[in-house]
Motif scaffolding. Structure first.
Motif, short mmCIF file in Angstrom:
data_model
loop_
_atom_site.label_atom_id
_atom_site.label_comp_id
_atom_site.label_asym_id
_atom_site.label_seq_id
_atom_site.Cartn_x
_atom_site.Cartn_y
_atom_site.Cartn_z
N MET A 1 113.95 26.67 -45.91
CA MET A 1 113.88 27.97 -46.52
C MET A 1 114.93 28.10 -47.64
SD MET A 1 114.07 31.77 -44.89
CE MET A 1 115.80 32.00 -44.66
N ILE A 2 116.12 27.54 -47.44
CA ILE A 2 117.15 27.61 -48.46
C ILE A 2 116.70 26.87 -49.72
CG2 ILE A 2 119.53 26.97 -49.03
CD1 ILE A 2 119.38 29.21 -47.02
N ARG A 3 116.02 25.73 -49.54
CA ARG A 3 115.53 24.98 -50.68
C ARG A 3 114.52 25.81 -51.46
NH1 ARG A 3 112.81 20.34 -48.56
NH2 ARG A 3 114.82 19.94 -47.63
N ARG A 4 113.66 26.52 -50.75
CA ARG A 4 112.66 27.36 -51.41
C ARG A 4 113.32 28.50 -52.17
NH1 ARG A 4 109.39 28.92 -47.07
NH2 ARG A 4 109.04 26.74 -46.75
N LEU A 5 114.37 29.07 -51.60
CA LEU A 5 115.09 30.14 -52.29
C LEU A 5 115.86 29.61 -53.50
CD1 LEU A 5 116.57 32.39 -49.48
CD2 LEU A 5 114.85 33.00 -51.15
N ALA A 6 116.42 28.41 -53.39
CA ALA A 6 117.20 27.85 -54.49
C ALA A 6 116.32 27.51 -55.69
CB ALA A 6 117.94 26.60 -54.02
N THR A 7 115.04 27.32 -55.49
CA THR A 7 114.14 27.02 -56.60
C THR A 7 113.49 28.27 -57.18
OG1 THR A 7 112.30 26.61 -55.09
CG2 THR A 7 113.64 24.70 -55.75
N LEU A 74 119.61 43.02 -50.67
CA LEU A 74 118.31 43.40 -50.12
C LEU A 74 117.17 42.69 -50.85
CD1 LEU A 74 118.82 47.21 -49.48
CD2 LEU A 74 118.69 45.39 -47.80
N GLY A 75 117.31 42.51 -52.15
CA GLY A 75 116.31 41.78 -52.92
C GLY A 75 116.20 40.33 -52.49
N VAL A 76 117.34 39.69 -52.24
CA VAL A 76 117.32 38.30 -51.76
C VAL A 76 116.65 38.23 -50.39
CG1 VAL A 76 118.78 36.40 -50.96
CG2 VAL A 76 119.30 37.57 -53.10
N LEU A 77 116.95 39.19 -49.53
CA LEU A 77 116.33 39.20 -48.19
C LEU A 77 114.82 39.42 -48.28
CD1 LEU A 77 119.01 41.19 -46.17
CD2 LEU A 77 118.57 38.73 -46.14
N SER A 83 108.86 34.54 -48.86
CA SER A 83 108.62 33.13 -49.13
C SER A 83 108.77 32.25 -47.89
CB SER A 83 109.58 32.64 -50.21
OG SER A 83 110.90 32.68 -49.74
N ARG A 84 108.85 32.82 -46.73
CA ARG A 84 108.98 32.01 -45.52
C ARG A 84 107.66 31.29 -45.23
NH1 ARG A 84 107.76 34.99 -40.26
NH2 ARG A 84 106.44 36.66 -40.99
N SER A 85 107.76 30.26 -44.46
CA SER A 85 106.60 29.43 -44.15
C SER A 85 105.61 30.19 -43.27
CB SER A 85 107.05 28.16 -43.42
OG SER A 85 105.95 27.40 -43.06
N ARG A 86 104.34 30.09 -43.59
CA ARG A 86 103.30 30.78 -42.83
C ARG A 86 102.60 29.85 -41.83
NH1 ARG A 86 104.84 35.72 -43.98
NH2 ARG A 86 104.73 36.21 -46.18
#
Length: 96
Positions: A1-7, A74-77, A83-86
């Motif tokens: 999840m961190i990798r997805r947020l970093a991109t 709050l925007g980051v959250l 973008s979490r995995s479904r």
């Protein structure tokens, strides 16, 4: 999840904004607490006028920076949640 947020450019921009707000809040509070006041005899010098302007700004910055920082967090959250995995089954679909 961190990798997805970093991109995600929006998440990175919000994290940078959050860090800037944190620095601004700490700067404003530290400067306000350390204020010794300004005493002059006669007309104030240019340096004393700038010091008074900065102190006025330092009293205003923490409030705004804290509000913007909380909104950025709050925007980051929200972005992290969206973008979490479904692929994982939801709680309703899990066998009991």
């Amino acid at each position: 999840m961190i990798r997805r947020l970093a991109t995600n450019p929006a998440a990175v921009a919000l994290v940078v904004l959050l860090v800037l707000c944190l620095v601004g809040t700490v700067w404003g509070v530290q400067l306000t607490v350390a204020d010794q006041g300004i005493t002059t005899t006669g007309d104030p010098t240019e340096q004393q006028e700038w010091q008074a302007r900065i102190m006025r700004l330092a009293g205003f910055v923490p409030t705004v920076a804290t509000f913007v920082g909380v909104a950025a967090l709050l925007g980051v959250l929200v972005i992290a949640s969206a973008s979490r995995s479904r692929t994982a089954p939801s709680r309703l679909e899990e066998p009991t």
